[in-house]
Design a protein around this motif. Sequence first.
Motif, PDB file in Angstrom:
ATOM      1  N   GLY A  15     -16.459 -12.772  16.544  1.00 49.49           N
ATOM      2  CA  GLY A  15     -15.114 -12.356  17.241  1.00 49.49           C
ATOM      3  C   GLY A  15     -14.868 -10.890  17.128  1.00 49.49           C
ATOM      4  N   LYS A  16     -15.599  -9.872  16.884  1.00 44.80           N
ATOM      5  CA  LYS A  16     -15.588  -8.591  16.670  1.00 44.80           C
ATOM      6  C   LYS A  16     -16.023  -7.878  17.980  1.00 44.80           C
ATOM      7  CE  LYS A  16     -15.940  -8.534  11.623  1.00 44.80           C
ATOM      8  NZ  LYS A  16     -16.458  -8.172  10.455  1.00 44.80           N
ATOM      9  N   SER A  17     -15.425  -6.902  18.209  1.00 47.60           N
ATOM     10  CA  SER A  17     -15.515  -5.996  19.454  1.00 47.60           C
ATOM     11  C   SER A  17     -16.673  -4.921  18.782  1.00 47.60           C
ATOM     12  CB  SER A  17     -14.355  -5.280  20.172  1.00 47.60           C
ATOM     13  OG  SER A  17     -15.015  -4.323  21.316  1.00 47.60           O
ATOM     14  N   ASP A  18     -17.822  -5.205  18.587  1.00 50.00           N
ATOM     15  CA  ASP A  18     -18.933  -4.087  18.046  1.00 50.00           C
ATOM     16  C   ASP A  18     -19.619  -3.400  19.191  1.00 50.00           C
ATOM     17  OD1 ASP A  18     -21.214  -6.065  18.597  1.00 50.00           O
ATOM     18  OD2 ASP A  18     -20.200  -7.196  17.122  1.00 50.00           O
ATOM     19  N   ALA A  19     -20.295  -2.732  19.007  1.00 44.23           N
ATOM     20  CA  ALA A  19     -20.942  -1.761  20.035  1.00 44.23           C
ATOM     21  C   ALA A  19     -22.113  -2.745  20.852  1.00 44.23           C
ATOM     22  CB  ALA A  19     -21.840  -0.588  19.218  1.00 44.23           C
ATOM     23  N   GLY A  20     -22.673  -3.710  19.978  1.00 48.66           N
ATOM     24  CA  GLY A  20     -23.505  -4.491  20.533  1.00 48.66           C
ATOM     25  C   GLY A  20     -22.929  -5.627  21.601  1.00 48.66           C
ATOM     26  N   THR A  21     -21.830  -6.032  21.551  1.00 45.77           N
ATOM     27  CA  THR A  21     -21.151  -7.021  22.184  1.00 45.77           C
ATOM     28  C   THR A  21     -20.353  -6.052  23.428  1.00 45.77           C
ATOM     29  OG1 THR A  21     -20.312  -8.167  20.483  1.00 45.77           O
ATOM     30  CG2 THR A  21     -19.057  -8.413  22.562  1.00 45.77           C
ATOM     31  N   ARG A  22     -20.034  -4.878  23.248  1.00 44.41           N
ATOM     32  CA  ARG A  22     -19.343  -3.979  24.405  1.00 44.41           C
ATOM     33  C   ARG A  22     -20.727  -3.589  25.446  1.00 44.41           C
ATOM     34  NH1 ARG A  22     -16.909  -1.633  20.001  1.00 44.41           N
ATOM     35  NH2 ARG A  22     -17.885   0.293  20.050  1.00 44.41           N
ATOM     36  N   LEU A  23     -21.712  -3.438  24.887  1.00 45.61           N
ATOM     37  CA  LEU A  23     -22.835  -2.875  25.552  1.00 45.61           C
ATOM     38  C   LEU A  23     -23.439  -4.046  26.654  1.00 45.61           C
ATOM     39  CD1 LEU A  23     -24.796  -0.799  26.607  1.00 45.61           C
ATOM     40  CD2 LEU A  23     -26.225  -1.670  24.566  1.00 45.61           C
ATOM     41  N   ILE A  24     -23.477  -5.254  26.017  1.00 46.71           N
ATOM     42  CA  ILE A  24     -23.856  -6.661  26.735  1.00 46.71           C
ATOM     43  C   ILE A  24     -22.614  -6.699  27.999  1.00 46.71           C
ATOM     44  CG2 ILE A  24     -23.892  -9.203  26.759  1.00 46.71           C
ATOM     45  CD1 ILE A  24     -25.054  -8.680  24.286  1.00 46.71           C
ATOM     46  N   LEU A  25     -21.509  -6.530  27.319  1.00 48.33           N
ATOM     47  CA  LEU A  25     -20.281  -6.870  28.498  1.00 48.33           C
ATOM     48  C   LEU A  25     -20.352  -5.786  29.249  1.00 48.33           C
ATOM     49  CD1 LEU A  25     -17.770  -8.270  29.241  1.00 48.33           C
ATOM     50  CD2 LEU A  25     -16.606  -7.003  27.441  1.00 48.33           C
ATOM     51  N   ALA A  26     -20.626  -4.316  28.989  1.00 48.23           N
ATOM     52  CA  ALA A  26     -20.667  -3.649  30.108  1.00 48.23           C
ATOM     53  C   ALA A  26     -21.739  -3.783  31.006  1.00 48.23           C
ATOM     54  CB  ALA A  26     -20.769  -1.919  29.414  1.00 48.23           C
ATOM     55  N   HIS A  27     -22.883  -4.145  30.797  1.00 47.86           N
ATOM     56  CA  HIS A  27     -23.897  -4.390  31.561  1.00 47.86           C
ATOM     57  C   HIS A  27     -23.612  -5.611  32.561  1.00 47.86           C
ATOM     58  CE1 HIS A  27     -26.944  -1.330  30.913  1.00 47.86           C
ATOM     59  NE2 HIS A  27     -26.569  -1.338  29.345  1.00 47.86           N
ATOM     60  N   LEU A  28     -23.042  -6.589  31.846  1.00 47.51           N
ATOM     61  CA  LEU A  28     -22.653  -7.966  32.718  1.00 47.51           C
ATOM     62  C   LEU A  28     -21.599  -7.614  33.971  1.00 47.51           C
ATOM     63  CD1 LEU A  28     -22.380 -10.695  29.703  1.00 47.51           C
ATOM     64  CD2 LEU A  28     -24.064 -10.530  31.871  1.00 47.51           C
ATOM     65  N   VAL A  29     -20.828  -6.693  33.515  1.00 50.67           N
ATOM     66  CA  VAL A  29     -19.678  -6.409  34.461  1.00 50.67           C
ATOM     67  C   VAL A  29     -20.245  -5.367  35.537  1.00 50.67           C
ATOM     68  CG1 VAL A  29     -17.590  -5.166  34.993  1.00 50.67           C
ATOM     69  CG2 VAL A  29     -17.892  -6.633  33.034  1.00 50.67           C
ATOM     70  N   ASP A  30     -21.156  -4.617  35.185  1.00 48.24           N
ATOM     71  CA  ASP A  30     -21.743  -3.402  35.993  1.00 48.24           C
ATOM     72  C   ASP A  30     -22.595  -4.404  37.012  1.00 48.24           C
ATOM     73  OD1 ASP A  30     -22.257  -0.520  36.534  1.00 48.24           O
ATOM     74  OD2 ASP A  30     -24.183  -1.169  36.217  1.00 48.24           O
ATOM     75  N   LEU A  31     -23.579  -5.392  36.525  1.00 52.63           N
ATOM     76  CA  LEU A  31     -24.279  -6.117  37.392  1.00 52.63           C
ATOM     77  C   LEU A  31     -23.621  -7.036  38.379  1.00 52.63           C
ATOM     78  CD1 LEU A  31     -27.103  -6.668  35.024  1.00 52.63           C
ATOM     79  CD2 LEU A  31     -27.581  -5.421  37.049  1.00 52.63           C
ATOM     80  N   TYR A  32     -22.655  -7.777  37.810  1.00 55.20           N
ATOM     81  CA  TYR A  32     -22.074  -8.995  38.651  1.00 55.20           C
ATOM     82  C   TYR A  32     -20.889  -8.790  39.117  1.00 55.20           C
ATOM     83  CZ  TYR A  32     -26.255 -11.081  36.523  1.00 55.20           C
ATOM     84  OH  TYR A  32     -27.644 -11.381  35.989  1.00 55.20           O
ATOM     85  N   CYS A  33     -20.178  -7.893  38.696  1.00 62.72           N
ATOM     86  CA  CYS A  33     -18.863  -7.597  39.286  1.00 62.72           C
ATOM     87  C   CYS A  33     -18.661  -6.488  40.370  1.00 62.72           C
ATOM     88  CB  CYS A  33     -17.621  -7.323  38.279  1.00 62.72           C
ATOM     89  SG  CYS A  33     -17.723  -8.849  36.938  1.00 62.72           S
ATOM     90  N   TYR A  34     -19.543  -5.214  39.935  1.00 63.78           N
ATOM     91  CA  TYR A  34     -19.469  -4.287  40.809  1.00 63.78           C
ATOM     92  C   TYR A  34     -20.838  -3.940  41.472  1.00 63.78           C
ATOM     93  CZ  TYR A  34     -15.135  -3.477  38.316  1.00 63.78           C
ATOM     94  OH  TYR A  34     -13.951  -3.280  37.973  1.00 63.78           O
ATOM     95  N   GLY A  35     -22.012  -4.560  40.953  1.00 57.97           N
ATOM     96  CA  GLY A  35     -23.298  -4.282  41.465  1.00 57.97           C
ATOM     97  C   GLY A  35     -23.492  -5.347  42.511  1.00 57.97           C
ATOM     98  N   SER A  36     -24.662  -5.182  43.020  1.00 60.00           N
ATOM     99  CA  SER A  36     -25.290  -6.022  44.172  1.00 60.00           C
ATOM    100  C   SER A  36     -26.454  -6.683  43.953  1.00 60.00           C
ATOM    101  CB  SER A  36     -25.326  -5.010  45.392  1.00 60.00           C
ATOM    102  OG  SER A  36     -26.363  -4.172  45.374  1.00 60.00           O
TER     103      SER A  36
END
Length: 273
Positions: free
Chosen positions: A252-273
């Motif tokens: 449940g911590k917002s560590d660097a690894g969690t944030r990196l995965i989250l950033a890529h997911l949003v980048d790929l599936y929310c804004y990417g094509s």
Amino acid sequence: MSSAGNQFVTILEDIEHLSTKNCSARKPQGVVLHYTAGSDKSSVDWLTKSEESSVSAHYLIKGDGSIAQIVQDGMRAWHGGRGSWKGFSDVNSFSLGVEIVNWGYDGEHVPETVDRSSCVTLSGSSHSWFPFPEEQFQGIAKLLVDFKERWHIQPSLFIGHSDIAPGRKVDPGPLFPWERLYKEFGIGAWVDDLERELRFVELPQEGKEILWTQLRLSDYGYGCPLTGDLDKETQTVIQAFQMHFRPSLIDGKSDAGTRLILAHLVDLYCYGS
């Protein structure tokens, strides 16, 4: 004209009724995966015979991988309960519900006769979890591939019960094979390369990590508070995210690894094509 108890027929009597062939059943937009926390028999009884449970699902996948359809795809099954995804609170209205026979975690609900030798304990989790056997995995993959091909379900709309209801639900659990489904069958969302260049999303500035995490979780689809504080509700949502995308550590911590995965997911599936 009377509706005779059918809410899909108007009770108004002073209107004209026409017809057309230009219509069809409503198209499912997403898939929610669950485990039943029971045996084959108890799961069938729970989903088909118990009026008190008020629960149903479109499909049930048994322990041997065999599949049973309970509710037609175009109908609304009662599987999601309270929760939300991408801002929609009535998840049942746009999703297919799939129940998978699995005990979940080792607890009081599991009979003493059940074999626990294959259970796995993960870092950050207080539970010991039951895996999904190979024959059952093949059944899961077969059904989800069918959904993808027939209904063209988008990757970020293959989700777990815990994704739509963090804290209230933990199924299908951290051992659900999201990564394998993605790599072998192209099902769901996953990040293969954490070193790829982010095109649309920037990582947070120092001191802004919590609010950034809350915003990105909301972008992806989770119902998350935007307080800027690592409060209990936010930790619960992060844990749900980690169960799905980083099950090796569910803290449940917002560590660097969690944030990196989250950033890529949003980048790929929310804004990417």
